[in-house]
Design an enzyme around this catalytic site. Structure first.
Site, PDB file in Angstrom:
ATOM      1  N   CYS A 121       0.851  -1.183   0.000  1.00 57.11           N
ATOM      2  CA  CYS A 121       0.000   0.000   0.000  1.00 57.11           C
ATOM      3  C   CYS A 121       0.892   1.240   0.000  1.00 57.11           C
ATOM      4  O   CYS A 121       1.883   1.300   0.716  1.00 57.11           O
ATOM      5  CB  CYS A 121      -0.860  -0.054   1.256  1.00 57.11           C
ATOM      6  SG  CYS A 121      -1.780   1.467   1.522  1.00 57.11           S
ATOM      7  N   ASN A 155      12.797  -0.097  -5.828  1.00 58.58           N
ATOM      8  CA  ASN A 155      13.153  -0.659  -7.132  1.00 58.58           C
ATOM      9  C   ASN A 155      11.933  -0.614  -8.036  1.00 58.58           C
ATOM     10  O   ASN A 155      10.863  -1.100  -7.668  1.00 58.58           O
ATOM     11  CB  ASN A 155      13.612  -2.114  -6.975  1.00 58.58           C
ATOM     12  CG  ASN A 155      14.219  -2.664  -8.257  1.00 58.58           C
ATOM     13  OD1 ASN A 155      15.215  -2.154  -8.743  1.00 58.58           O
ATOM     14  ND2 ASN A 155      13.586  -3.680  -8.819  1.00 58.58           N
ATOM     15  N   GLU A 156      12.113   0.009  -9.187  1.00 51.34           N
ATOM     16  CA  GLU A 156      11.038   0.065 -10.188  1.00 51.34           C
ATOM     17  C   GLU A 156       9.671   0.322  -9.547  1.00 51.34           C
ATOM     18  O   GLU A 156       8.743  -0.492  -9.655  1.00 51.34           O
ATOM     19  CB  GLU A 156      11.012  -1.211 -11.033  1.00 51.34           C
ATOM     20  CG  GLU A 156      12.257  -1.350 -11.881  1.00 51.34           C
ATOM     21  CD  GLU A 156      12.148  -2.396 -12.972  1.00 51.34           C
ATOM     22  OE1 GLU A 156      11.348  -3.337 -12.824  1.00 51.34           O
ATOM     23  OE2 GLU A 156      12.850  -2.271 -13.988  1.00 51.34           O
ATOM     24  N   CYS A 166      -6.081   4.297   1.126  1.00 44.94           N
ATOM     25  CA  CYS A 166      -5.784   4.975  -0.143  1.00 44.94           C
ATOM     26  C   CYS A 166      -7.007   5.755  -0.643  1.00 44.94           C
ATOM     27  O   CYS A 166      -6.868   6.850  -1.192  1.00 44.94           O
ATOM     28  CB  CYS A 166      -5.297   3.975  -1.189  1.00 44.94           C
ATOM     29  SG  CYS A 166      -3.618   3.383  -0.838  1.00 44.94           S
ATOM     30  N   GLU A 313      19.950  -0.789 -15.281  1.00 37.75           N
ATOM     31  CA  GLU A 313      19.897  -2.227 -15.570  1.00 37.75           C
ATOM     32  C   GLU A 313      19.852  -2.437 -17.076  1.00 37.75           C
ATOM     33  O   GLU A 313      19.242  -1.636 -17.804  1.00 37.75           O
ATOM     34  CB  GLU A 313      18.634  -2.867 -14.985  1.00 37.75           C
ATOM     35  CG  GLU A 313      18.556  -2.947 -13.500  1.00 37.75           C
ATOM     36  CD  GLU A 313      17.246  -3.621 -13.045  1.00 37.75           C
ATOM     37  OE1 GLU A 313      16.662  -4.404 -13.825  1.00 37.75           O
ATOM     38  OE2 GLU A 313      16.814  -3.342 -11.928  1.00 37.75           O
ATOM     39  N   GLU A 361      14.162 -15.861 -11.551  1.00 40.23           N
ATOM     40  CA  GLU A 361      15.100 -15.212 -12.472  1.00 40.23           C
ATOM     41  C   GLU A 361      16.413 -15.976 -12.624  1.00 40.23           C
ATOM     42  O   GLU A 361      17.416 -15.410 -13.051  1.00 40.23           O
ATOM     43  CB  GLU A 361      15.340 -13.766 -12.024  1.00 40.23           C
ATOM     44  CG  GLU A 361      14.082 -12.938 -12.240  1.00 40.23           C
ATOM     45  CD  GLU A 361      14.207 -11.477 -11.855  1.00 40.23           C
ATOM     46  OE1 GLU A 361      14.934 -11.177 -10.893  1.00 40.23           O
ATOM     47  OE2 GLU A 361      13.565 -10.637 -12.508  1.00 40.23           O
ATOM     48  N   LYS A 362      16.363 -17.293 -12.310  1.00 41.80           N
ATOM     49  CA  LYS A 362      17.616 -18.045 -12.334  1.00 41.80           C
ATOM     50  C   LYS A 362      18.191 -18.172 -13.750  1.00 41.80           C
ATOM     51  O   LYS A 362      19.377 -18.407 -13.907  1.00 41.80           O
ATOM     52  CB  LYS A 362      17.446 -19.417 -11.677  1.00 41.80           C
ATOM     53  CG  LYS A 362      16.516 -20.379 -12.405  1.00 41.80           C
ATOM     54  CD  LYS A 362      16.412 -21.687 -11.638  1.00 41.80           C
ATOM     55  CE  LYS A 362      15.583 -22.725 -12.369  1.00 41.80           C
ATOM     56  NZ  LYS A 362      14.156 -22.350 -12.503  1.00 41.80           N
TER      57      LYS A 362
HETATM   58  C1  GLA Z   1      13.631  -5.430 -13.545  1.00 40.46           C
HETATM   59  C2  GLA Z   1      13.961  -5.526 -12.062  1.00 40.46           C
HETATM   60  C3  GLA Z   1      15.036  -6.513 -11.762  1.00 40.46           C
HETATM   61  C4  GLA Z   1      14.855  -7.780 -12.569  1.00 40.46           C
HETATM   62  C5  GLA Z   1      14.842  -7.415 -14.036  1.00 40.46           C
HETATM   63  C6  GLA Z   1      14.748  -8.599 -14.975  1.00 40.46           C
HETATM   64  O1  GLA Z   1      14.340  -4.484 -14.212  1.00 40.46           O
HETATM   65  O2  GLA Z   1      14.300  -4.272 -11.517  1.00 40.46           O
HETATM   66  O3  GLA Z   1      15.001  -6.792 -10.382  1.00 40.46           O
HETATM   67  O4  GLA Z   1      13.648  -8.374 -12.218  1.00 40.46           O
HETATM   68  O5  GLA Z   1      13.723  -6.601 -14.280  1.00 40.46           O
HETATM   69  O6  GLA Z   1      14.780  -8.192 -16.325  1.00 40.46           O
HETATM   70 ZN    ZN Z   2      -3.655   1.314   0.193  1.00 38.19          ZN
END
Ligand code: GLA
Ligand code: ZN
Length: 686
Positions: A121, A155-156, A166, A313, A361-362
């Site tokens: 949230c 991250n992202e 909300c 990235e 993601e391996k």
């Molecule tokens: C995103 C995420 C990463 C990973 C990559 C894989 O950019 O930030 O942690 O998951 O995708 O492409």
């Molecule tokens: Zn919320």
């Protein structure tokens, strides 16, 4: 020391990747091996801690920083910069179990279970407190660590939450925006339509597939709120870090351009723009098209702050989620990495340094594969990029200069996607921008992508291209008129000036606001063509333009008022109706293209405009198809990057003199590029 660098204490191109040492906590010998391999791969940076929360705080309030202490010290010893993340993108299970309010509620008003990432949230006071607590501790411990280069916040960032917290925050946000005046909101959203008039603030609910999903005013303001709430969340995280550390901050943006957040607003919260680039190289679309799309993104993200950005990235080999996970062909890794640098990046970073042994993601590309070897093709490719970044060190911190800008606005993109018309959900806004951008990419002309904020100085540009400016940001019509009046050249297209920033249609004819005077036209109707249909526009020979060109998708029927018509439609009932307009305005000129056209038209049109406005390629050479060029400059030098996206070698011819920055050799005359090759040249004379 020069402050043109992201961090003046580390004046090098960063080269490295997302590094997840917590996955190898029981095999610390792997950590030592990582350090050895990083050095060998000419890597000098690691993004760490992105997903480490459960290791750092295994139980509430019980912190264990031992692994990170060790890794930070190892990075320092190895001469590696640490880009230390705050871990909010993925929380420990105990936290979600103990405080269920942190979990996200979807648009159907169903609360998610624990899982995946970003499942939180944006409003929850508990989540904000918990993220601030861990951030503060990280900053206290590592804020002045010599390895610390910068903070990577979360991250992202993405997604939205529809929980009651909300909803209330949304209502408060609306009250503020509409001065506590519900009538004003009802009017702005045109709520008399379908009897949707609100009579109290608590009747307002976020959009939902189970309820209201067709109200443009609601959807637009919800999207704005989500951006503001995310910015607020980000601010909360940064404030915690700032208590103990002054190091620069970033958060990684996404490709698309990602539509879930208005990056033009979010950018204000961070010091440096970074983004994650995953072009699908060698896909059926073709590398030239993929490269140009990546170029557009690099241009967009550089232009957000008009200074060097970070490629946070990219994959060193494959991506694991495409329909086909194609290997990068020899040359492509270096080319695609340095493409970012050509567009203004001061880093080349990967996801990921080492492949994880298990989980989702391996099989995603990594510098170090499960084999653990350093004699792989990918490892060698990465080494080569590292060596090149060392050689081209003088380019670090240099700028990009563009005389041409394309205007892109997230809000306009949202507005276009809400239009209940056209089989195409977003009216091909991005494709249209790319089509205009392509001429400049093909011809090696630098280009910025600008937006609605006052920080973009329109007067810096000779030419501004603002296609499909459907929803006008407040005051934009005046700013554009002023720009043209002061000598600028503006190009726009069909579907411009339809609504104000509340998505209310302009009365009195399109384009609205002061754009009618600026373009000297009024637009009466728009015809949508089936994808199997075509119309054509024929130049009438004035203004030095000639030829007949295909028109597709949308043909607007437009009347000149003060503008001169330069072309007309050749088919259908509107044959003879003007299709291209030029309106001298003050000291400048505004052009209006009434229909969607293809590359042949842009070659003619922008070819002529470029000549007239003396807009030039960054190199005096004819560029073969699939080849482009970009430049960066500093006080002393101009650096030219030539990129070949073809699977075959090419050569071009320049009369200028250069030094090849990788070989230190002089270059002039014939310049050769291998398949998927890049040359980085410093201009010595011309
Ligand atoms: C995103 C995420 C990463 C990973 C990559 C894989 O950019 O930030 O942690 O998951 O995708 O492409
Ligand atoms: Zn919320």
């Amino acid at each position: 020391m020069n402050n043109k660098y992201i961090n003046k204490d580390f004046p090098f191109f960063l080269h490295g990747g997302d590094y997840n040492p917590e996955q190898w906590i029981n095999t610390p010998e792997i950590w030592d091996e990582d350090m050895r391999l990083m050095k060998k791969a000419h890597c000098n940076a690691a993004s760490i801690g992105i997903f480490s929360w459960a290791t750092l705080e295994p139980e509430e309030g019980k912190y264990d920083f031992s692994f990170l202490d060790e890794i930070m010290d190892k990075l320092e010893k190895n001469g590696c910069a640490a880009i230390l993340a705050t871990p909010s993108a993925s929380r420990p299970i105990w936290l979600a179990k103990k405080y269920p309010e942190v979990l996200r509620t979807d648009a159907n008003r169903q609360q998610n279970l624990y899982g995946t990432r970003h499942n939180h949230c944006l409003t929850s006071p508990v989540y904000r407190r918990k993220t601030a607590e861990i951030n503060e501790r990280l900053a206290m411990r590592y804020g002045n660590h010599p390895a610390l280069f910068m903070w990577h916040i979360s991250n992202e960032l993405n997604g939205e939450c529809h929980c009651e917290l909300c909803q209330n925050a949304f209502r408060a946000w609306l009250k503020k925006k509409y001065n506590n005046d519900l009538d004003y909101l009802n009017y702005s959203w045109w709520n008399a339509f379908w009897s949707h008039t609100y009579t109290s603030w608590d009747q307002i609910e976020s959009p939902s597939p189970r309820g209201e999903f067709l109200s443009n005013g609601l959807k637009l303001n919800w999207a704005r709120f989500v951006t503001d709430q995310t910015a607020d969340f980000l601010r909360n995280e940064i404030a915690a870090v700032r208590k103990y550390s002054g190091k620069p901050t970033t958060t990684n943006f996404m490709a698309g351009p990602f539509q879930g957040l208005d990056y033009n607003k979010l950018k204000n919260e961070i010091d440096v723009i970074s983004w994650d680039s995953y072009p699908w190289w060698h896909s059926p679309e073709g590398n030239t098209s993929i490269a140009q799309k990546a170029a557009f993104h690099h241009d967009l993200y550089r232009s957000l702050k008009m200074k060097p950005f970070m490629l946070m990235e990219s994959t060193p080999s494959v991506i694991n989620y495409m329909r086909h996970n194609k290997l990068k062909r020899p040359g492509m890794h270096k080319l695609s990495s340095l493409q970012a640098v050509a567009h203004g990046s001061d880093t080349v970073q990967y996801f990921q340094w080492r492949k994880s042994r298990g989980q989702y993601e391996k099989l995603h590309g990594a510098v170090v594969d499960h084999s653990g070897r350093d004699d792989t093709r990918v490892f060698r490719d990465v080494c080569e990029v590292g060596k090149t970044l060392e050689k081209i060190h003088p380019i670090l911190g240099s700028k990009t200069e563009s005389r041409v800008a394309i205007y892109y606005d997230w809000e306009n993109s949202w507005g276009l996607s809400f239009v209940q018309q056209n089989e195409l959900s977003d009216k091909k806004y991005l494709d249209t921008l790319l089509a205009h951008h392509r001429y400049f990419w093909n011809n090696g002309i630098n280009i910025d992508i600008i937006g609605p904020g006052e920080e973009y100085r329109f007067s810096d540009y000779t030419l501004i291209i603002a296609p499909m400016l459907y929803m006008l940001a407040d005051g934009l019509d005046q700013r554009l008129s002023e720009y043209v009046s002061n000598g600028g050249t503006l190009v726009s297209t069909y579907m411009t000036g339809w609504t104000n920033s509340d998505d209310l249609c302009f009365l009195g004819g399109f384009p609205g606001g002061s754009l009618k005077e600026l373009f000297g036209i009024w637009a009466e109707e728009i015809d949508e063509l089936y994808s199997s249909d075509e119309n054509h526009i024929r130049m009438n020979g004035s203004d030095g333009l000639s030829g007949t060109y295909t028109a597709v998708d949308m043909c607007e029927i437009v009347h000149p008022v003060t503008a001169e018509a330069l072309a007309e439609y050749t088919d259908d009932f509107y044959t003879g109706s003007p299709a291209l307009f030029k309106n001298p305005f003050g000291n400048g000129c505004a052009y209006y293209i009434a229909s969607r056209t293809k590359d042949d038209f842009f070659n003619e049109f922008y070819g002529k405009l470029s000549k007239e406005l003396n807009i030039k390629s960054v190199i005096d050479a004819k560029l073969p198809d699939g080849v482009t060029a970009h430049s960066r400059y500093d006080e002393n030098s101009t650096y030219v990057f030539i990129e070949n996206y073809n699977s075959y070698p090419v050569s071009l011819f320049s009369n200028w003199n250069f030094t090849d920055m990788e070989t230190d050799k002089s270059v002039s005359g014939k310049i050769q590029l291998p398949p998927y090759g890049i040359r980085i040249l410093k201009k010595t004379s011309f």
